[in-house]
Design an enzyme around this catalytic site. Structure first.
Site, PDB file in Angstrom:
ATOM      1  N   SER A  26       0.834  -1.208   0.000  1.00 59.96           N
ATOM      2  CA  SER A  26       0.000   0.000   0.000  1.00 59.96           C
ATOM      3  C   SER A  26       0.864   1.252   0.000  1.00 59.96           C
ATOM      4  O   SER A  26       1.980   1.256   0.541  1.00 59.96           O
ATOM      5  CB  SER A  26      -0.860  -0.021   1.263  1.00 59.96           C
ATOM      6  OG  SER A  26      -1.463   1.228   1.465  1.00 59.96           O
ATOM      7  N   LYS A  45       2.217  -3.535   6.598  1.00 55.08           N
ATOM      8  CA  LYS A  45       2.603  -3.504   5.176  1.00 55.08           C
ATOM      9  C   LYS A  45       4.114  -3.256   5.053  1.00 55.08           C
ATOM     10  O   LYS A  45       4.800  -3.904   4.268  1.00 55.08           O
ATOM     11  CB  LYS A  45       1.816  -2.432   4.413  1.00 55.08           C
ATOM     12  CG  LYS A  45       0.329  -2.734   4.281  1.00 55.08           C
ATOM     13  CD  LYS A  45       0.068  -3.995   3.458  1.00 55.08           C
ATOM     14  CE  LYS A  45      -1.383  -4.376   3.397  1.00 55.08           C
ATOM     15  NZ  LYS A  45      -1.635  -5.723   2.846  1.00 55.08           N
ATOM     16  N   ARG A  72      -6.172  12.131  -2.894  1.00 55.43           N
ATOM     17  CA  ARG A  72      -5.729  10.742  -3.055  1.00 55.43           C
ATOM     18  C   ARG A  72      -5.653  10.419  -4.537  1.00 55.43           C
ATOM     19  O   ARG A  72      -6.166  11.154  -5.375  1.00 55.43           O
ATOM     20  CB  ARG A  72      -6.747   9.768  -2.416  1.00 55.43           C
ATOM     21  CG  ARG A  72      -6.939   9.909  -0.921  1.00 55.43           C
ATOM     22  CD  ARG A  72      -5.773   9.358  -0.136  1.00 55.43           C
ATOM     23  NE  ARG A  72      -6.009   9.412   1.304  1.00 55.43           N
ATOM     24  CZ  ARG A  72      -5.749  10.483   2.057  1.00 55.43           C
ATOM     25  NH1 ARG A  72      -5.250  11.583   1.519  1.00 55.43           N
ATOM     26  NH2 ARG A  72      -5.980  10.447   3.367  1.00 55.43           N
ATOM     27  N   PHE A  83      -2.471   2.573  -4.519  1.00 51.69           N
ATOM     28  CA  PHE A  83      -2.997   3.833  -4.007  1.00 51.69           C
ATOM     29  C   PHE A  83      -4.453   3.548  -3.580  1.00 51.69           C
ATOM     30  O   PHE A  83      -4.670   2.588  -2.856  1.00 51.69           O
ATOM     31  CB  PHE A  83      -2.721   4.954  -5.022  1.00 51.69           C
ATOM     32  CG  PHE A  83      -1.252   5.330  -4.907  1.00 51.69           C
ATOM     33  CD1 PHE A  83      -0.247   4.442  -5.309  1.00 51.69           C
ATOM     34  CD2 PHE A  83      -0.865   6.487  -4.266  1.00 51.69           C
ATOM     35  CE1 PHE A  83       1.106   4.714  -5.090  1.00 51.69           C
ATOM     36  CE2 PHE A  83       0.484   6.779  -4.054  1.00 51.69           C
ATOM     37  CZ  PHE A  83       1.464   5.893  -4.463  1.00 51.69           C
ATOM     38  N   TYR A 120      -1.869  -1.194  11.062  1.00 54.42           N
ATOM     39  CA  TYR A 120      -2.151  -1.764   9.738  1.00 54.42           C
ATOM     40  C   TYR A 120      -1.040  -1.364   8.753  1.00 54.42           C
ATOM     41  O   TYR A 120      -0.453  -2.197   8.072  1.00 54.42           O
ATOM     42  CB  TYR A 120      -3.516  -1.276   9.216  1.00 54.42           C
ATOM     43  CG  TYR A 120      -3.623  -1.318   7.723  1.00 54.42           C
ATOM     44  CD1 TYR A 120      -3.860  -2.525   7.060  1.00 54.42           C
ATOM     45  CD2 TYR A 120      -3.434  -0.164   6.952  1.00 54.42           C
ATOM     46  CE1 TYR A 120      -3.911  -2.571   5.674  1.00 54.42           C
ATOM     47  CE2 TYR A 120      -3.485  -0.201   5.576  1.00 54.42           C
ATOM     48  CZ  TYR A 120      -3.723  -1.407   4.937  1.00 54.42           C
ATOM     49  OH  TYR A 120      -3.751  -1.452   3.569  1.00 54.42           O
TER      50      TYR A 120
HETATM   51  C1  UD1 Z   1      -6.243   4.302   3.840  1.00 52.03           C
HETATM   52  C2  UD1 Z   1      -4.836   3.920   3.462  1.00 52.03           C
HETATM   53  C3  UD1 Z   1      -4.802   2.724   2.573  1.00 52.03           C
HETATM   54  C4  UD1 Z   1      -5.617   1.606   3.152  1.00 52.03           C
HETATM   55  C5  UD1 Z   1      -7.030   2.088   3.375  1.00 52.03           C
HETATM   56  C6  UD1 Z   1      -7.821   0.967   3.999  1.00 52.03           C
HETATM   57  C7  UD1 Z   1      -3.333   5.809   3.292  1.00 52.03           C
HETATM   58  C8  UD1 Z   1      -2.765   6.867   2.414  1.00 52.03           C
HETATM   59  N1  UD1 Z   1      -4.185   5.000   2.741  1.00 52.03           N
HETATM   60  O1  UD1 Z   1      -6.820   4.887   2.735  1.00 52.03           O
HETATM   61  O2  UD1 Z   1      -3.491   2.269   2.438  1.00 52.03           O
HETATM   62  O3  UD1 Z   1      -5.609   0.504   2.293  1.00 52.03           O
HETATM   63  O4  UD1 Z   1      -7.002   3.204   4.253  1.00 52.03           O
HETATM   64  O5  UD1 Z   1      -8.935   1.408   4.662  1.00 52.03           O
HETATM   65  O6  UD1 Z   1      -3.030   5.698   4.449  1.00 52.03           O
HETATM   66  N2  UD1 Z   1     -13.241  10.323   3.503  1.00 52.03           N
HETATM   67  C9  UD1 Z   1     -14.282  11.199   3.757  1.00 52.03           C
HETATM   68  N3  UD1 Z   1     -15.431  10.683   4.264  1.00 52.03           N
HETATM   69  C10 UD1 Z   1     -15.611   9.349   4.521  1.00 52.03           C
HETATM   70  C11 UD1 Z   1     -14.552   8.466   4.247  1.00 52.03           C
HETATM   71  C12 UD1 Z   1     -13.366   8.985   3.742  1.00 52.03           C
HETATM   72  O7  UD1 Z   1     -14.154  12.402   3.551  1.00 52.03           O
HETATM   73  O8  UD1 Z   1     -16.696   8.969   4.996  1.00 52.03           O
HETATM   74  C13 UD1 Z   1     -11.990  10.838   2.906  1.00 52.03           C
HETATM   75  C14 UD1 Z   1     -10.743  10.586   3.737  1.00 52.03           C
HETATM   76  O9  UD1 Z   1     -10.517  11.648   4.605  1.00 52.03           O
HETATM   77  C15 UD1 Z   1      -9.694  10.472   2.648  1.00 52.03           C
HETATM   78  C16 UD1 Z   1     -10.439   9.922   1.440  1.00 52.03           C
HETATM   79  O10 UD1 Z   1     -11.805  10.154   1.697  1.00 52.03           O
HETATM   80  O11 UD1 Z   1      -9.229  11.734   2.298  1.00 52.03           O
HETATM   81  C17 UD1 Z   1     -10.223   8.434   1.238  1.00 52.03           C
HETATM   82  O12 UD1 Z   1     -10.467   7.762   2.448  1.00 52.03           O
HETATM   83  P1  UD1 Z   1     -10.508   6.164   2.552  1.00 52.03           P
HETATM   84  O13 UD1 Z   1     -11.370   5.634   1.474  1.00 52.03           O
HETATM   85  O14 UD1 Z   1     -10.864   5.817   3.953  1.00 52.03           O
HETATM   86  O15 UD1 Z   1      -9.043   5.714   2.218  1.00 52.03           O
HETATM   87  P2  UD1 Z   1      -7.632   6.232   2.812  1.00 52.03           P
HETATM   88  O16 UD1 Z   1      -7.797   6.660   4.215  1.00 52.03           O
HETATM   89  O17 UD1 Z   1      -7.031   7.166   1.851  1.00 52.03           O
END
Ligand code: UD1
Length: 340
Positions: A127, A156, A234, A181, A152
């Site tokens: 990841s 990795k 992202r 990603f 977690y």
């Molecule tokens: C993270 C990890 C990734 C992991 C994944 C598993 C990083 C960079 N990435 O992804 O390696 O596999 O978790 O869960 O550490 N968001 C909202 N509202 C929501 C949910 C998410 O605004 O209800 C936003 C988050 O703040 C983030 C983006 O959406 O900016 C993506 O979030 P998410 O889908 O949870 O993935 P990551 O946190 O990027």
């Protein structure tokens, strides 16, 4: 000779899409999964798409005995793609031992078995979390890894190191780690996709469930980040494009095209997209409105990360193909199919 590939976690989200692409490319597949976060019905979806039902074994690979028994029973495997792992960032903070035990033991048991049963090729599901919040964007494979933000993420990093050291000590073993990603979307057939249990922690399943009326509104975690619109950035990669990267990695290993015994690649689109831009793209692609509100930042979120994919494009001859709009439409179509 047909290649026989073991896919651990093959009934999971990324695993199932990879099984489809492997079978489409002529590989024979065996799935090992403990079904802790997936459903056996996923096999029906895979069969509906490819016409082939993969072999399946319910097994807990973190148990050394079960793992050895599995490899004794299934002979002729010449490559392993290891997805099976716990992956909820928040849960890992609360239950670190569960994450270390499951994710590290499974990998070590598999590597032991690969040595014993003379299986030379491993693709590992890593990841971009290993980069933490990078000092410079986009991240290349030479970007230094940073201390992980969660247990977690740390599993990795440690798993990558275990593979690096084991392939070094055992030159007959070869490994490729793919640093994903943010994988999103679903197979265009709508036969397989992401199946979150309970309230989704990730953005896309929460978003599609909100639009489907199952949740009141999507919370956007923060709009005061140092990004153009203030929301996090992202690199969202289509899950089918991601699955295809695994097929390429397998043929690189089997075709002995590696430059070194252990390699790692960024698997992303190379494009950073903010949460607010993603909502816009979803609305454009589907014609649906996304009810959302801005809330506080989520603890542990990094501000922005996206890939430089120059190296993986050149070395693997792989690149992401699908647009964000198309990918988000596939996620929505999957949600609609689930709710039927
Ligand atoms: C993270 C990890 C990734 C992991 C994944 C598993 C990083 C960079 N990435 O992804 O390696 O596999 O978790 O869960 O550490 N968001 C909202 N509202 C929501 C949910 C998410 O605004 O209800 C936003 C988050 O703040 C983030 C983006 O959406 O900016 C993506 O979030 P998410 O889908 O949870 O993935 P990551 O946190 O990027």
């Amino acid at each position: 000779m047909t290649n026989k590939v073991l896919v651990t976690g093959g009934t999971g989200y990324i695993g199932s899409h990879t099984v489809v692409e492997l079978q489409n490319s002529g590989c024979e597949v065996v799935i090992a999964d403990n079904l802790s976060n997936s459903k056996i019905e996923v096999l029906d979806g895979i069969e509906a798409i490819t016409g082939i039902r993969p072999l399946f074994e319910k097994v807990d690979l973190s148990c050394a005995k079960e793992c050895t028994e599995f490899f004794k029973k299934h002979t002729g495997i010449n490559a392993v793609i290891h997805f099976a792992a716990s992956k909820a960032v928040g849960e890992s903070v609360v239950k670190p031992l569960l994450y270390y035990r499951n994710n590290l033991n499974s990998l070590m048991n598999i590597l032991e078995a690969m040595k014993e049963f003379k299986i030379p090729n491993l693709v590992f599901s890593s990841s971009c979390t290993v980069y933490g919040q990078p000092d410079k964007l986009p991240v290349t494979e030479s970007t230094p890894r940073k201390e992980a933000e969660s247990p977690y993420g740390n599993t990795k990093t440690i798993c990558e190191d275990i593979i690096r050291d084991t392939t070094k000590a055992n030159p007959e073993l070869k490994g490729i780690a793919l640093r994903y990603f943010n994988p999103i979307g679903a197979h265009p057939s709508t036969k397989i996709g992401e199946l979150p249990l309970g309230v989704p922690g990730n953005l896309i399943p929460f978003l599609t469930q909100t639009v489907a009326g199952m949740r009141a509104e999507l919370s956007v975690f923060g709009n005061d980040y140092n990004t153009p619109d203030g929301s996090c950035i992202r690199d969202y990669i289509n899950v089918v494009d991601l699955a295809k990267a695994h097929v390429v990695a397998i043929s690189r290993l089997i075709g002995e095209k590696q430059k070194t015994n252990y390699e790692f690649f960024n698997i992303g689109t190379g494009k950073g997209v903010s949460v607010l831009e993603l909502i816009e793209s979803f609305e454009r692609a589907t014609g649906e409105k996304v009810p959302h509100k801005i809330v506080e930042r989520r603890a542990g979120d990094i501000e922005q990360i996206y890939a430089d994919t120059t190296f993986s494009n050149k070395e693997l001859g792989w690149q992401s193909e699908k647009s964000l709009d198309e990918t988000l439409l596939s996620a929505w179509n999957w949600q609609v199919a689930l709710n039927k």
